[in-house]
Motif scaffolding. Structure first.
Motif, PDB file in Angstrom:
ATOM      1  N   ARG A 166       0.856  -1.182   0.000  1.00  0.00           N
ATOM      2  CA  ARG A 166       0.000   0.000   0.000  1.00  0.00           C
ATOM      3  C   ARG A 166       0.891   1.230   0.000  1.00  0.00           C
ATOM      4  O   ARG A 166       1.877   1.300   0.740  1.00  0.00           O
ATOM      5  CB  ARG A 166      -0.929   0.017   1.212  1.00  0.00           C
ATOM      6  CG  ARG A 166      -1.899   1.213   1.197  1.00  0.00           C
ATOM      7  CD  ARG A 166      -2.975   1.095   2.250  1.00  0.00           C
ATOM      8  NE  ARG A 166      -3.926   2.203   2.169  1.00  0.00           N
ATOM      9  CZ  ARG A 166      -5.099   2.220   2.780  1.00  0.00           C
ATOM     10  NH1 ARG A 166      -5.472   1.176   3.509  1.00  0.00           N
ATOM     11  NH2 ARG A 166      -5.908   3.254   2.663  1.00  0.00           N
ATOM     12  N   THR A 167       0.526   2.216  -0.805  1.00  0.00           N
ATOM     13  CA  THR A 167       1.317   3.439  -0.902  1.00  0.00           C
ATOM     14  C   THR A 167       0.669   4.572  -0.116  1.00  0.00           C
ATOM     15  O   THR A 167      -0.472   4.471   0.352  1.00  0.00           O
ATOM     16  CB  THR A 167       1.459   3.899  -2.362  1.00  0.00           C
ATOM     17  OG1 THR A 167       0.196   4.429  -2.825  1.00  0.00           O
ATOM     18  CG2 THR A 167       1.902   2.761  -3.264  1.00  0.00           C
ATOM     19  N   THR A 205      -5.574  -0.653  -6.908  1.00  0.00           N
ATOM     20  CA  THR A 205      -6.906  -0.491  -6.332  1.00  0.00           C
ATOM     21  C   THR A 205      -6.932   0.840  -5.598  1.00  0.00           C
ATOM     22  O   THR A 205      -6.147   1.056  -4.668  1.00  0.00           O
ATOM     23  CB  THR A 205      -7.243  -1.629  -5.360  1.00  0.00           C
ATOM     24  OG1 THR A 205      -7.124  -2.887  -6.044  1.00  0.00           O
ATOM     25  CG2 THR A 205      -8.662  -1.490  -4.833  1.00  0.00           C
ATOM     26  N   ASN A 207      -8.079   3.762  -3.160  1.00  0.00           N
ATOM     27  CA  ASN A 207      -8.756   3.984  -1.884  1.00  0.00           C
ATOM     28  C   ASN A 207      -9.326   5.401  -1.834  1.00  0.00           C
ATOM     29  O   ASN A 207      -8.889   6.284  -2.570  1.00  0.00           O
ATOM     30  CB  ASN A 207      -7.789   3.761  -0.723  1.00  0.00           C
ATOM     31  CG  ASN A 207      -7.199   2.367  -0.721  1.00  0.00           C
ATOM     32  OD1 ASN A 207      -7.922   1.385  -0.814  1.00  0.00           O
ATOM     33  ND2 ASN A 207      -5.877   2.275  -0.630  1.00  0.00           N
ATOM     34  N   THR A 211      -4.734   6.907  -1.570  1.00  0.00           N
ATOM     35  CA  THR A 211      -3.695   5.879  -1.559  1.00  0.00           C
ATOM     36  C   THR A 211      -4.118   4.742  -2.484  1.00  0.00           C
ATOM     37  O   THR A 211      -5.278   4.670  -2.911  1.00  0.00           O
ATOM     38  CB  THR A 211      -3.474   5.340  -0.141  1.00  0.00           C
ATOM     39  OG1 THR A 211      -4.673   4.661   0.289  1.00  0.00           O
ATOM     40  CG2 THR A 211      -3.184   6.479   0.834  1.00  0.00           C
ATOM     41  N   TRP A 213      -3.677   0.332  -3.230  1.00  0.00           N
ATOM     42  CA  TRP A 213      -3.119  -1.002  -3.025  1.00  0.00           C
ATOM     43  C   TRP A 213      -2.536  -1.450  -4.358  1.00  0.00           C
ATOM     44  O   TRP A 213      -3.154  -1.266  -5.399  1.00  0.00           O
ATOM     45  CB  TRP A 213      -4.191  -1.990  -2.574  1.00  0.00           C
ATOM     46  CG  TRP A 213      -4.587  -1.859  -1.149  1.00  0.00           C
ATOM     47  CD1 TRP A 213      -5.721  -1.290  -0.642  1.00  0.00           C
ATOM     48  CD2 TRP A 213      -3.839  -2.326  -0.014  1.00  0.00           C
ATOM     49  NE1 TRP A 213      -5.730  -1.365   0.721  1.00  0.00           N
ATOM     50  CE2 TRP A 213      -4.591  -1.991   1.140  1.00  0.00           C
ATOM     51  CE3 TRP A 213      -2.612  -2.983   0.139  1.00  0.00           C
ATOM     52  CZ2 TRP A 213      -4.146  -2.295   2.426  1.00  0.00           C
ATOM     53  CZ3 TRP A 213      -2.179  -3.286   1.425  1.00  0.00           C
ATOM     54  CH2 TRP A 213      -2.939  -2.957   2.543  1.00  0.00           C
ATOM     55  N   THR A 215      -1.190  -4.736  -6.306  1.00  0.00           N
ATOM     56  CA  THR A 215      -1.108  -6.198  -6.319  1.00  0.00           C
ATOM     57  C   THR A 215      -0.301  -6.617  -7.540  1.00  0.00           C
ATOM     58  O   THR A 215      -0.732  -6.423  -8.673  1.00  0.00           O
ATOM     59  CB  THR A 215      -2.507  -6.837  -6.387  1.00  0.00           C
ATOM     60  OG1 THR A 215      -3.304  -6.348  -5.309  1.00  0.00           O
ATOM     61  CG2 THR A 215      -2.405  -8.355  -6.293  1.00  0.00           C
ATOM     62  N   ARG A 245       2.993   0.237   3.588  1.00  0.00           N
ATOM     63  CA  ARG A 245       2.700  -1.061   4.194  1.00  0.00           C
ATOM     64  C   ARG A 245       2.958  -2.177   3.197  1.00  0.00           C
ATOM     65  O   ARG A 245       2.848  -1.973   1.988  1.00  0.00           O
ATOM     66  CB  ARG A 245       1.243  -1.124   4.649  1.00  0.00           C
ATOM     67  CG  ARG A 245       0.883  -0.192   5.788  1.00  0.00           C
ATOM     68  CD  ARG A 245      -0.601  -0.258   6.084  1.00  0.00           C
ATOM     69  NE  ARG A 245      -1.046  -1.633   6.366  1.00  0.00           N
ATOM     70  CZ  ARG A 245      -2.320  -1.983   6.501  1.00  0.00           C
ATOM     71  NH1 ARG A 245      -3.270  -1.067   6.363  1.00  0.00           N
ATOM     72  NH2 ARG A 245      -2.639  -3.229   6.757  1.00  0.00           N
TER      73      ARG A 245
END
Length: 277
Positions: A166-167, A205, A207, A211, A213, A215, A245
């Motif tokens: 996660r950024t 993805t 948010n 931010t 995600w 994958t 993360r």
């Protein structure tokens, strides 16, 4: 007057001066330029000029030689810490941070393998020089609270690989964020987090806080919080976000599956009872 937005493609086509590493893929030199462009604002890009354009480092050195700029040719490559140079990293850092002794711990069986002067001296994926051990061990995880550095045997150990991160809020260069990502909340693209590494296909993805995600289509070695993930679509650099993360390692996932299998197989009354995986 409102200036138009600028994309990496336009910088290359209209100005004939490229600022996009993905368009220079396979060429030698200028390999970190996309990692910097991923953090540059539109206001700066609209006014920027790139006099070296798509020229490689070798070609620029050739021009220098033809113009007798020998001091340029004799200058050594910078291989150390940016703006610091080639120094012993541990000695340099310990000039500014107090030592915080901790333990090297095997990620497989929690054995204590040795001690170190501070968990902050190590980054994920690097070799950990542990006194008394001949075989190579590599940093897989760090516990800053306890000061422990967890290490794995072998450079390709599954504990070194992850496929999820996660950024922070992403800095998008041309669109904020890309229309396809806003519409579908997901988008296929590519990313890298180190210069010169191969681009990795991934799915973003979005948010609500901006931010993302990330994958990856396959586990990637040594993903590290604090580094920047830079995103690409085709030959265009889209932007970047700091890695905050990480998802579980391939080793953690393997252990989870093994425990689930043992629990399932042991819950029945005899052979063949319960599902198998």
């Amino acid at each position: 007057m409102q200036l138009p937005r600028v994309t990496m493609r336009e910088l290359r086509g209209k100005m004939k001066k490229s600022f996009n590493r993905s368009t220079l893929r396979g060429r030698k030199g200028f390999s970190e330029i996309d990692l910097k462009s991923g953090m540059v604002s539109q206001d700066a890009l609209r006014r920027a000029l790139f006099p070296l354009g798509g020229l490689t480092k070798d070609f620029v050195k050739k021009i220098a030689a033809e113009n007798r700029l020998h001091h340029v040719l004799q200058r050594k490559e910078s291989m150390g810490i940016c703006f610091v140079g080639k120094r012993n990293f541990e000695n340099f850092i310990l000039q500014y941070l107090q030592p915080r002794p901790g333990r090297f711990i095997s990620i497989e069986d929690n054995r204590v393998l040795g001690t170190h002067k501070g968990w902050f001296l190590y980054t994920l994926g690097q070799r950990a020089k542990i006194g008394g051990l001949r075989e190579p061990w590599y940093v897989a995880e760090k516990d800053g609270g306890r000061g422990d550095v967890f290490v794995a045997p072998g450079t390709d150990h599954p504990a070194l690989f992850r496929d999820l991160l996660r950024t922070s809020r992403v800095h998008w260069i041309a669109e904020e964020p890309p229309a396809a990502l806003v519409r579908d909340k997901m988008m296929e693209c590519h990313f890298r987090f180190r210069h010169q590494m191969a681009l990795v296909p991934c799915v973003l993805t979005l948010n609500q806080d901006g931010t993302v995600w990330v994958t990856a289509v396959r586990p990637v070695r040594a993903l590290t919080p604090g580094q920047f993930a830079v995103f690409y679509k085709g030959d265009e650099c889209l932007g970047s976000g700091k890695i905050l993360r990480l998802g579980p390692s391939a080793y953690t996932l393997q252990k989870g599956k093994s425990k689930a299998r043992v629990a399932t197989e042991g819950s029945g009354d005899g052979p063949g009872s319960g599902p198998t995986f």
